[in-house]
Scaffold this motif. Sequence first.
Motif, PDB file in Angstrom:
ATOM      1  N   GLY A   1       0.850  -1.195   0.000  1.00 11.23           N
ATOM      2  CA  GLY A   1       0.000   0.000   0.000  1.00 11.23           C
ATOM      3  C   GLY A   1       0.875   1.230   0.000  1.00 11.23           C
ATOM      4  O   GLY A   1       0.814   2.074   0.884  1.00 11.23           O
ATOM      5  N   THR A   2       1.685   1.333  -1.033  1.00 11.09           N
ATOM      6  CA  THR A   2       2.753   2.347  -1.030  1.00 11.09           C
ATOM      7  C   THR A   2       2.243   3.786  -1.136  1.00 11.09           C
ATOM      8  O   THR A   2       2.911   4.722  -0.723  1.00 11.09           O
ATOM      9  CB  THR A   2       3.784   2.008  -2.138  1.00 11.09           C
ATOM     10  N   GLY A   3       1.051   3.982  -1.691  1.00  8.18           N
ATOM     11  CA  GLY A   3       0.493   5.338  -1.800  1.00  8.18           C
ATOM     12  C   GLY A   3       1.431   6.254  -2.578  1.00  8.18           C
ATOM     13  O   GLY A   3       1.875   5.917  -3.685  1.00  8.18           O
ATOM     14  N   ALA A   4       1.797   7.370  -1.989  1.00  8.65           N
ATOM     15  CA  ALA A   4       2.710   8.319  -2.652  1.00  8.65           C
ATOM     16  C   ALA A   4       4.138   7.774  -2.700  1.00  8.65           C
ATOM     17  O   ALA A   4       5.028   8.431  -3.225  1.00  8.65           O
ATOM     18  CB  ALA A   4       2.685   9.652  -1.923  1.00  8.65           C
TER      19      ALA A   4
ATOM     20  N   ILE B   1      -3.293   2.062 -10.723  1.00  7.61           N
ATOM     21  CA  ILE B   1      -2.196   2.488 -11.604  1.00  7.61           C
ATOM     22  C   ILE B   1      -1.895   3.971 -11.380  1.00  7.61           C
ATOM     23  O   ILE B   1      -0.743   4.383 -11.357  1.00  7.61           O
ATOM     24  CB  ILE B   1      -2.577   2.248 -13.092  1.00  7.61           C
ATOM     25  N   SER B   2      -2.957   4.785 -11.175  1.00  8.60           N
ATOM     26  CA  SER B   2      -2.691   6.223 -11.030  1.00  8.60           C
ATOM     27  C   SER B   2      -1.912   6.513  -9.742  1.00  8.60           C
ATOM     28  O   SER B   2      -1.052   7.394  -9.703  1.00  8.60           O
ATOM     29  CB  SER B   2      -3.974   7.048 -11.121  1.00  8.60           C
ATOM     30  N   ILE B   3      -2.175   5.747  -8.703  1.00 10.35           N
ATOM     31  CA  ILE B   3      -1.406   5.907  -7.456  1.00 10.35           C
ATOM     32  C   ILE B   3       0.055   5.523  -7.718  1.00 10.35           C
ATOM     33  O   ILE B   3       0.980   6.241  -7.318  1.00 10.35           O
ATOM     34  CB  ILE B   3      -1.998   5.034  -6.330  1.00 10.35           C
ATOM     35  N   LEU B   4       0.237   4.413  -8.421  1.00 11.66           N
ATOM     36  CA  LEU B   4       1.614   3.953  -8.671  1.00 11.66           C
ATOM     37  C   LEU B   4       2.378   4.945  -9.553  1.00 11.66           C
ATOM     38  O   LEU B   4       3.589   5.113  -9.407  1.00 11.66           O
ATOM     39  CB  LEU B   4       1.602   2.556  -9.286  1.00 11.66           C
TER      40      LEU B   4
ATOM     41  N   PRO C   1       7.278  -0.226  -8.665  1.00 12.64           N
ATOM     42  CA  PRO C   1       5.847  -0.164  -8.381  1.00 12.64           C
ATOM     43  C   PRO C   1       5.116  -1.319  -9.058  1.00 12.64           C
ATOM     44  O   PRO C   1       5.346  -1.585 -10.243  1.00 12.64           O
ATOM     45  CB  PRO C   1       5.422   1.184  -8.984  1.00 12.64           C
ATOM     46  N   ILE C   2       4.287  -2.001  -8.321  1.00 14.92           N
ATOM     47  CA  ILE C   2       3.537  -3.126  -8.892  1.00 14.92           C
ATOM     48  C   ILE C   2       2.076  -3.030  -8.467  1.00 14.92           C
ATOM     49  O   ILE C   2       1.768  -2.805  -7.296  1.00 14.92           O
ATOM     50  CB  ILE C   2       4.131  -4.491  -8.443  1.00 14.92           C
ATOM     51  N   CYS C   3       1.197  -3.207  -9.459  1.00 17.43           N
ATOM     52  CA  CYS C   3      -0.231  -3.097  -9.184  1.00 17.43           C
ATOM     53  C   CYS C   3      -0.768  -4.449  -8.740  1.00 17.43           C
ATOM     54  O   CYS C   3      -0.889  -5.368  -9.555  1.00 17.43           O
ATOM     55  CB  CYS C   3      -0.925  -2.634 -10.465  1.00 17.43           C
TER      56      CYS C   3
ATOM     57  N   CYS D   1       6.662   8.993  -9.868  1.00 11.74           N
ATOM     58  CA  CYS D   1       7.113  10.399 -10.019  1.00 11.74           C
ATOM     59  C   CYS D   1       7.937  10.797  -8.797  1.00 11.74           C
ATOM     60  O   CYS D   1       8.978  11.460  -8.925  1.00 11.74           O
ATOM     61  CB  CYS D   1       5.928  11.355 -10.077  1.00 11.74           C
ATOM     62  N   ASN D   2       7.448  10.397  -7.624  1.00  9.26           N
ATOM     63  CA  ASN D   2       8.178  10.752  -6.403  1.00  9.26           C
ATOM     64  C   ASN D   2       9.534  10.049  -6.336  1.00  9.26           C
ATOM     65  O   ASN D   2      10.518  10.633  -5.881  1.00  9.26           O
ATOM     66  CB  ASN D   2       7.327  10.431  -5.172  1.00  9.26           C
ATOM     67  N   ALA D   3       9.573   8.809  -6.823  1.00 12.08           N
ATOM     68  CA  ALA D   3      10.851   8.079  -6.827  1.00 12.08           C
ATOM     69  C   ALA D   3      11.837   8.784  -7.759  1.00 12.08           C
ATOM     70  O   ALA D   3      13.032   8.892  -7.457  1.00 12.08           O
ATOM     71  CB  ALA D   3      10.630   6.641  -7.266  1.00 12.08           C
TER      72      ALA D   3
END
Length: 273
Positions: free
Chosen positions: A122-125, A148-151, A169-171, A156-158
Amino acid sequence: MKITYYQWVQYAISKLKSNGIEESDSEPIMILAYLSGLSKGKVLQKSYHRIPTRLRKKASRIISKRIKSRKPLAYILGIWDFYGLEFDINKCVMIPRPETELLVNLVLSKLGNDPLIGLDIGTGAGNIAISLLNNRPKWRIIGTDESISILKLAKCNAEKHDVLDRFFPICCNLMDCISKVDFIVSNPPYIPSNEIKNLSQEVQCEPLVALDGGKNGIETIKRIYDQFIDSKAKFLAFEFGYGQANQIRSMTHNEAKILNDYKNIPRIAVIKH
Ligand code: GLN
């Protein structure tokens, strides 16, 4: 009107309070830092300088928007600080909390510098994973989430913090699609479903899936724990909610080490295999 930064901050705090927004004393400084591109410390240093009129007007507009919309400031600004880094935030993700910084601290203090593969459920941002990666150059971390939009935001943050080559990131749901990792970390949803309606208007702006922990609040935690037990991971650390320590103890047959947060509330569990 000639007023100082300090005077504007006082004015903004009292305006927020008189409109029923309590515990927001730090928000005016955050707004000034955001608008002027300075750190909060630098803004504080200017306390007795005159605040430029344009800055004051822009900052006052944000205060009015905050009062009118009752949206959390993080969603209005689109950024939020976590573990000394600035993260892009939108209404699809939960706003990073200071308690969760303790979780990051704890993982860093318990696991050394060796190369490890971690999983942030549940990585969120992406705030937990990215803060860990920022401090452990040899680690790689998979961040799972169900949208996908959260990932995309986490990615982007990474990129923003230069760890994109080590963040994956994995959905998927929890860790359904993940086979082998060394450690698991998570700040899962843990608010009992029937308590959601009592939360502040601001918290209710946050995504329900990030908050709702089912009937007793620990449904997701329980699923994470079961998956950890079935996995080869050696270390699990997660955040849990107010009053849930005993449930966590019995779920883990007293194997969880429990740590308190800054308010001395039991908040983080660590389990080693
Ligand atoms: N991992 C993110 C955080 O800790 C999001 C957590 C969640 O959505 N429950 O802030």
